[in-house]
Design an enzyme around this catalytic site. Structure first.
Site, mmCIF file in Angstrom:
data_model
loop_
_atom_site.group_PDB
_atom_site.id
_atom_site.type_symbol
_atom_site.label_atom_id
_atom_site.label_comp_id
_atom_site.label_asym_id
_atom_site.label_seq_id
_atom_site.Cartn_x
_atom_site.Cartn_y
_atom_site.Cartn_z
ATOM 1 N N CYS A 23 49.979 59.150 42.489
ATOM 2 C CA CYS A 23 50.077 58.568 41.146
ATOM 3 C C CYS A 23 50.490 59.635 40.136
ATOM 4 C CB CYS A 23 48.772 57.889 40.745
ATOM 5 S SG CYS A 23 47.365 58.986 40.730
ATOM 6 N N ARG A 25 45.853 46.782 48.239
ATOM 7 C CA ARG A 25 44.579 46.426 48.865
ATOM 8 C C ARG A 25 44.745 45.147 49.683
ATOM 9 N NH1 ARG A 25 42.076 48.897 43.866
ATOM 10 N NH2 ARG A 25 42.638 46.983 42.760
ATOM 11 N N PHE A 68 39.393 59.159 49.291
ATOM 12 C CA PHE A 68 39.425 58.989 47.832
ATOM 13 C C PHE A 68 39.156 57.506 47.517
ATOM 14 C CE2 PHE A 68 42.528 62.263 49.017
ATOM 15 C CZ PHE A 68 42.048 63.374 48.342
#
Ligand code: SAH
Length: 404
Positions: A348, A220, A236
């Protein structure tokens, strides 16, 4: 005494300090170990290998606590492991109120996840106030829950511990899913924490996992760095992690997609909590697969696209189907980029390793007929260490790409 003796030559992985003992590696079990009880693991020739937690219902029949013959497994053991993990995080992580304090095997506590959220302005490196949130995912840590909770409150100075063991993996351990208060006060409806200078609402009771995707902190921050004057698509988005980071970084416009209306409502509260101009953000409550294609068909184009989907491959059997899903979103993701645009793309799924993920993304670029260049390989932050002996711990992998 409980003793697990392995079949001949099955000691190799343990000698390399891999902490799992599979059921099919075991020759015999002496004693009557209950779930989570400590067993001594021995090689076929009787040599000591480790002390482990026994898990009678799981294919991973035992998880090693310690390879040291002189280390007993008692309250003091958990105190030491937890204290070490907390001290490591304090030394390594700063500038955030959300941190993973304990990351299972990598912290010598197989099956345990603990995240720590500190109220706005607080920093993990200094503050002791806040909320600890735990997931107990194996019989061993379940059996030592009280000792672990006591060790956590003492190492952090934080009295509040909440459990979010509502994870299906517990069924493999013969454990029911459970949530609730373990110590201190009931958590507030939301905690406002701050990360990289951005404020986020975290609902530890009802949010995903422990409430927030702590693992994406560095990524981020990277999006924040590159967002200036760009038009951003965050697919998402959950509670807007990357979207808010992009807004903080000066993005011109941010379009975000998620199929959870609740997550999007929190994302909008986050915009407000940061005093950002709500007109710069659009939130689409919709299926990502369809919406990506629709945006493309409508001629929408972006300078920066983030794709951070949920785990598409729950296990090895699902790899092929998951690979098609990853390819699908990455293909459309590439097509939505303007020349020179950036794609931040993640998986992930533990069952998909970084080499396979890169191959899938390469296939998507080829089909989109773009020249894509990898600028950076991405992963979770330093509070999610990867034990060299335990490559299974690497679940989050990502790529930052730029198209020509
Ligand atoms: N990037 C986020 C975390 C993403 S988690 C962060 O930094 O916080 C994955 C998200 O995908 C969840 O919020 C889930 O609601 C959403 N999701 C799952 N399937 C989806 C689909 N088919 N379409 C859109 N969103 C979906």
């Amino acid at each position: 005494m409980n003793i697990v003796t392995l079949k001949p030559s099955k000691e190799k992985s343990l000698l390399r300090r891999h902490p799992w003992v599979y059921a099919n590696a075991i020759d015999r079990v002496e004693g009557k170990p209950t779930p989570g009880a400590t067993v001594i693991v021995r090689a076929a020739d009787g040599r000591f290998l480790g002390r482990a937690a026994y898990s009678p219902h799981s294919q991973i029949r035992a998880r090693v606590w310690s390879f040291d013959e002189n280390e007993p497994i008692d309250h003091a053991f958990f105190k030491r492991r937890v204290q070490r993990a907390v001290a490591d995080r304090r030394a390594m992580v700063s500038g955030t109120g959300a941190v993973r304090l304990i990351f299972g095997e990598a912290d010598g506590l197989p099956g345990l996840i603990v995240d720590f959220y500190i109220e706005d302005g607080g920093d993990v490196a200094q503050s002791g106030r806040g909320q600890l949130v735990c997931q107990f995912m194996a019989a061993g840590v379940e059996a030592w829950k009280e000792a672990i909770v006591a060790a956590l409150t003492s190492a952090t100075g934080c009295p509040n511990v909440y459990e979010r063991s509502d994870v299906s993996i517990r069924e493999k351990e013969g454990l029911e899913q459970i949530t609730g208060l373990l110590a201190g006060d009931e958590p507030p409806a939301t905690i406002i924490t701050s990360e990289n200078g951005v404020r986020y609402h975290v609902d530890v009771r009802n949010g995903h996992k422990t409430g927030f995707y702590v693992d994406q902190r560095d990524n981020r921050a990277l999006v924040q760095t590159y967002a200036r004057e760009r038009e951003v698509l965050n697919c998402f988005c959950y509670t807007g992690g990357f979207s808010l980071a992009a807004m903080k970084g000066g993005a011109k416009r941010v379009v975000s997609i998620d199929s959870s209306g609740e997550a999007l409502a929190t994302a909008q509260k986050n915009v407000e909590a940061n005093g950002f101009d709500a007109a710069r953000a659009a939130w689409l409550d919709a299926d990502a697969f369809k919406t990506l294609r629709r945006l493309y068909d409508e001629g929408e184009r972006f300078d920066l696209v983030v794709l951070d989907p949920p785990k598409f491959a729950a296990s090895r059997e699902h790899v092929d189907r998951a690979a098609r899903a990853y390819k699908d979103i990455n293909l459309t993701g590439f097509k939505l980029l303007r020349p020179g645009g950036l794609l931040f793309t993640y998986s992930c799924s533990g069952a998909i390793d970084s080499a396979l993920f890169q191959k899938i993304v390469a296939g998507a670029a080829a089909d989109a007929r773009v020249d894509a260049r990898i600028l950076k390989r991405l992963g979770a932050g330093v509070d999610h260490p990867l034990l060299t002996a335990f490559p299974e711990g690497e679940y989050l992998k990502g790529l930052l790409l730029q198209i020509a």
